[in-house]
Enzyme design. Sequence first.
Site, short mmCIF file in Angstrom:
data_model
loop_
_atom_site.label_atom_id
_atom_site.label_comp_id
_atom_site.label_asym_id
_atom_site.label_seq_id
_atom_site.Cartn_x
_atom_site.Cartn_y
_atom_site.Cartn_z
N VAL A 144 -13.06 -4.96 0.42
CA VAL A 144 -12.52 -3.63 0.64
C VAL A 144 -11.77 -3.67 1.97
O VAL A 144 -12.31 -4.14 2.97
CB VAL A 144 -13.64 -2.56 0.69
N GLY A 145 -10.53 -3.19 1.95
CA GLY A 145 -9.72 -3.20 3.17
C GLY A 145 -9.79 -1.89 3.92
O GLY A 145 -10.75 -1.13 3.79
N ASP A 146 -8.73 -1.61 4.66
CA ASP A 146 -8.70 -0.41 5.51
C ASP A 146 -8.53 0.88 4.71
O ASP A 146 -8.95 1.95 5.15
CB ASP A 146 -7.54 -0.52 6.50
N THR A 167 -0.46 1.23 6.60
CA THR A 167 -0.23 0.12 5.68
C THR A 167 -0.09 -1.15 6.51
O THR A 167 0.26 -1.09 7.68
CB THR A 167 1.06 0.35 4.84
N GLY A 168 -0.40 -2.30 5.89
CA GLY A 168 -0.29 -3.55 6.63
C GLY A 168 -1.52 -4.40 6.43
O GLY A 168 -2.21 -4.28 5.42
N HIS A 169 -1.81 -5.24 7.42
CA HIS A 169 -2.94 -6.15 7.29
C HIS A 169 -4.25 -5.39 7.48
O HIS A 169 -4.61 -5.00 8.59
CB HIS A 169 -2.83 -7.30 8.29
N GLY A 170 -4.97 -5.16 6.37
CA GLY A 170 -6.14 -4.29 6.37
C GLY A 170 -7.20 -4.63 7.39
O GLY A 170 -7.73 -3.76 8.08
N THR A 176 0.86 -1.19 0.00
CA THR A 176 0.00 0.00 0.00
C THR A 176 0.89 1.24 0.00
O THR A 176 1.97 1.20 0.59
CB THR A 176 -0.86 0.00 1.29
#
Length: 319
Positions: free
Chosen positions: A198-200, A220-223, A169
């Site tokens: 849809v993620g974060d 950024t990272g695991h949404g 991201t």
Amino acid sequence: LGGMKPLIVVHGGAGHVFKEREGGCRSGVVRAALRGHRLLRQGGTALDAVEEAVRSMEDDPHFNAGCGSVLNEKGEVEMDAIIMDGKNLASGAVSAVKCIANPIKLARLVMEKTKHLLLTGHGAHLFARAMGIPEVPEEKLITERSRERWKKNLEPDSNPEEFQKDLGTVGAVAIDSEGNVACATSTGGLSNKLTGRVGDTACIGSGGYADNCSGAASTTGHGESIMKVVLARLVLYNVEQGMSPEVAADAALDYMKTRVGGLGGVIVVNRSGEWAARFSTKQMSWATVEGDQLLHGIYAGERQTESLEEALASEGEGF
């Protein structure tokens, strides 16, 4: 101009940066930081600077955003992006958008041309068309690498989680000479994700947040983990409690790790122009321009410094 010293910080995603891609990621975040900084130096707004920096990384196939985005289960690119203005908490976001080169541009238009904060899928597509944003064929956004990785993940004994470590991201935060802050974040999401996931990134407070009263953050990272703790807002809450950007970011990342087992990274600038780039993953590419110095890193504890003059010279005229 106001009395604030303008500043931009960018990230190119937290996770595992594979050795052979390290150089490309590094030069990509550096270029984005230099572009955003140039706008700020010319008296541009924080909003323009973060949009420009993110657009630069969307166009760079080294990152999982715009061109170079990972593919969903069906082998398609679906992208999410958000932008936010700390002056009045105006924000715009798009999710699950296809066939446009720069989702961050569309997010900015959602913010400025509609009464809404978030447009998704088909509706975002219609809005893009109405705004005259050119459609690009999906092939233009798909790199050889994304396709290879998608195929690998389809194999019965594959472990997509293994590849999620390279999340990519992209994001930026900035403060301008007027003391206004802004954030922008853009992503292609998770490799082999379900269609419509849809993620974060598109979620206000998770993928990014900006408020002149505290500062701006981009994550950024695991949404899914980031959404559970509303990471960007949590970082700024910590700033409001009097923590420095670095302590605020570390505390929030630590909470996410202990509470939900999620790893990630965050860049943050507070309203006095202090900044941090922190992560709980193995790596996160980041860059910033501070005074006449360009700083950047990928590994924990790494902070490379070069003179701004040299950095600009090596970018050359095409920059």
